[in-house]
Scaffold this motif. Structure first.
Motif, PDB file in Angstrom:
ATOM      1  N   PRO A 196       0.409 -56.194  47.554  1.00 10.59           N
ATOM      2  CA  PRO A 196      -0.620 -56.716  48.485  1.00 10.59           C
ATOM      3  C   PRO A 196      -0.789 -58.060  48.765  1.00 10.59           C
ATOM      4  O   PRO A 196      -0.182 -58.812  47.966  1.00 10.59           O
ATOM      5  N   ALA A 212      -0.707 -48.849  53.069  1.00 11.83           N
ATOM      6  CA  ALA A 212      -1.976 -48.702  52.224  1.00 11.83           C
ATOM      7  C   ALA A 212      -2.351 -49.798  51.473  1.00 11.83           C
ATOM      8  O   ALA A 212      -3.407 -49.745  50.605  1.00 11.83           O
ATOM      9  N   GLY A 213      -1.517 -50.744  51.349  1.00 11.41           N
ATOM     10  CA  GLY A 213      -1.706 -51.964  50.588  1.00 11.41           C
ATOM     11  C   GLY A 213      -1.657 -51.555  48.894  1.00 11.41           C
ATOM     12  O   GLY A 213      -2.011 -52.410  48.146  1.00 11.41           O
ATOM     13  N   GLU A 214      -0.887 -50.643  48.531  1.00 12.21           N
ATOM     14  CA  GLU A 214      -0.443 -50.332  47.248  1.00 12.21           C
ATOM     15  C   GLU A 214       1.004 -51.232  46.933  1.00 12.21           C
ATOM     16  O   GLU A 214       1.800 -50.844  47.477  1.00 12.21           O
ATOM     17  N   PRO A 215       0.721 -51.687  45.572  1.00  9.85           N
ATOM     18  CA  PRO A 215       1.977 -52.169  45.273  1.00  9.85           C
ATOM     19  C   PRO A 215       3.116 -51.169  44.827  1.00  9.85           C
ATOM     20  O   PRO A 215       2.909 -50.130  44.123  1.00  9.85           O
ATOM     21  N   ILE A 216       4.344 -51.675  45.525  1.00  8.81           N
ATOM     22  CA  ILE A 216       5.520 -50.722  45.117  1.00  8.81           C
ATOM     23  C   ILE A 216       6.695 -51.566  45.092  1.00  8.81           C
ATOM     24  O   ILE A 216       6.699 -52.625  46.035  1.00  8.81           O
ATOM     25  N   GLU A 238       3.847 -44.117  35.708  1.00  9.23           N
ATOM     26  CA  GLU A 238       3.539 -45.026  36.840  1.00  9.23           C
ATOM     27  C   GLU A 238       2.345 -44.405  37.651  1.00  9.23           C
ATOM     28  O   GLU A 238       2.524 -43.241  37.927  1.00  9.23           O
ATOM     29  N   GLU A 239       1.628 -45.260  38.340  1.00  4.83           N
ATOM     30  CA  GLU A 239       0.445 -45.010  39.081  1.00  4.83           C
ATOM     31  C   GLU A 239       0.955 -44.262  40.646  1.00  4.83           C
ATOM     32  O   GLU A 239       2.028 -44.871  41.005  1.00  4.83           O
ATOM     33  N   GLY A 240       0.164 -43.435  41.062  1.00  5.86           N
ATOM     34  CA  GLY A 240       0.507 -43.130  42.207  1.00  5.86           C
ATOM     35  C   GLY A 240       1.190 -41.678  42.749  1.00  5.86           C
ATOM     36  O   GLY A 240       0.975 -41.344  43.501  1.00  5.86           O
ATOM     37  N   ALA A 268       2.930 -46.449  50.952  1.00  4.50           N
ATOM     38  CA  ALA A 268       2.376 -47.268  50.068  1.00  4.50           C
ATOM     39  C   ALA A 268       2.217 -48.759  50.615  1.00  4.50           C
ATOM     40  O   ALA A 268       1.102 -49.358  50.325  1.00  4.50           O
ATOM     41  N   ASP A 312       0.009 -47.282  34.449  1.00  8.32           N
ATOM     42  CA  ASP A 312      -1.270 -46.988  34.210  1.00  8.32           C
ATOM     43  C   ASP A 312      -1.727 -47.531  32.963  1.00  8.32           C
ATOM     44  O   ASP A 312      -2.874 -47.056  32.615  1.00  8.32           O
ATOM     45  N   ARG A 366       6.438 -48.259  40.786  1.00 11.63           N
ATOM     46  CA  ARG A 366       4.864 -48.498  40.771  1.00 11.63           C
ATOM     47  C   ARG A 366       4.325 -49.223  39.586  1.00 11.63           C
ATOM     48  O   ARG A 366       4.852 -49.060  38.562  1.00 11.63           O
TER      49      ARG A 366
END
Length: 381
Positions: free
Chosen positions: A208, A119-123, A152-154, A116, A147, A144
């Protein structure tokens, strides 16, 4: 932290067990912020730092012990005494450091966290660092952004902690910290009671990079982009004039955009790519460019909005913005003329002045010389 994460993942993938020390809370003039980490490998290699050198030796020995015993420890380090060999912080601050053993068995989700972040995904990783029941120390959940439906997303919802009450409280609060890009320690009752105490949870947020928007492809913009990148921002330089907005002129920028500033910023807002950590630097000092983008930016929740220009330009700009309908409260968020009074003249010096103002506003500094002040050097923000 990135160097620690890269080394940690490599060792985790090889099946090694390592000691990981993480700063989870700071008080007074502590040298490192929450989230700073140090890894101790089985080959005695050390990566990262938790105090800039003050207590690394003691943390190293503690990490070796934790790996041997598989018993995580929350250790507080304060100011050292007059004994030159005493372990402590010469700066006068206090650090709470959580030391744990990390392996594929103790942290099976590490690969997901690393993916994550890459990939620049917030976690966020929420870890129990103190609890009346020792067996619960070290338990963690991944968090995460929601949504909108509560999920949670992802990925699917993780199993979490031992009770829905504790799980829901930690996840809700951790999402708030993640949205702000902050890492912090939260306290609850032993089963997640919000008004209780006894359970401490460290939320390590990996968001990010914050955005820096530099509008105006002038020579000062190159210096601002350079120092913005150095400070950890994802830097965008934007100008409507294609002859000036080129990658060759701004090699330090993450992206160079040819567009009208106000139109590009509006598109980024609509795309959800602007948040309260974002900063805007308007360097055009041309009303046809800067007034429309400032009219938009000053109505957003941003960390900083600054505009370059002389005091005469500033007065004219304020008049135009008032004509556009901006209120005094909205105009109060404008830093103009941009930067702190450092006597800067060159583009590089001006960039330092702008960066200094952004830092001062972020952490609550006054921009004065430290030798003429008293009290803590580091501000809570």
């Amino acid at each position: 932290m990135r160097d620690v994460l890269d080394d940690l993942r490599a060792r985790w993938e090889m099946g090694e067990k390592v000691g990981l020390a993480t700063v989870v809370a700071t008080f007074r003039s502590a040298p490192r912020a929450p989230g700073a980490a140090m890894l101790v490998g089985p080959d005695d290699a050390v990566v990262g730092s938790v105090s800039g050198g003050c207590v690394e030796g003691a943390v190293y020995e503690l990490a070796k012990t934790v790996v041997e015993t598989d018993s995580p420890v929350l250790q507080r380090y304060g100011v050292s005494d007059d004994d030159a060999f005493a372990v402590g912080l010469t700066c006068g601050g206090i650090l709470d450091i959580f030391v744990e053993a990390v392996s594929q068995e103790t942290f099976p989700e590490l690969g997901e966290v690393a993916d994550a972040i890459t990939a620049g995904e917030p976690i966020a990783v929420a870890t129990i660092v103190a609890h009346p029941q020792p067996e619960r120390i070290g338990r963690r959940v991944l968090v995460r952004p929601a949504d909108g439906s509560g999920q949670e997303e992802g990925s699917e919802r993780h199993t979490g902690l031992w009770s829905a009450r504790a799980d829901d409280a930690v996840r809700e609060d951790a999402r708030g910290l993640l949205a702000a890009g902050r890492s912090d320690t939260l306290e609850y009752g032993p089963d997640g009671e919000r008004r209780g105490e006894g359970m401490r949870v460290f939320v390590n947020s990996f968001a990010p990079k914050p955005r820096m928007f530099v509008f105006g492809a002038i020579d000062f913009a190159a210096a601002v982009a350079r120092i913005g990148s150095f400070l950890g921002y994802a830097v965008t330089v934007c100008d409507a004039r294609p002859i000036f907005a080129t990658h060759s002129r701004f090699p330090e920028a993450d992206e160079v955009i040819v567009d009208w500033p106000h139109r590009y910023l509006a598109e980024q807002v609509a795309a959800g790519a602007v948040d309260p950590r974002s900063v805007v630097c308007v360097l055009t000092h041309d009303p046809k460019f800067d007034v429309p983008v400032l009219e938009l930016a000053l109505r957003l929740d941003l960390a900083y909005v600054g505009a370059m220009g002389s005091r005469r330009t500033h007065d004219d700009r304020l008049a135009r913005l008032r004509e556009a309908g901006l209120t005094d409260a909205e105009l109060a968020h404008l830093s103009s003329p941009i930067g702190l009074d450092l006597g800067a003249r060159t583009p590089e010096e001006t960039a330092v002045s702008i960066a200094a103002e952004i830092i001062a506003l972020r952490w609550g500094g006054a921009g004065e010389r430290l030798q003429g002040t008293a009290g803590p050097i580091h501000h809570a923000g």
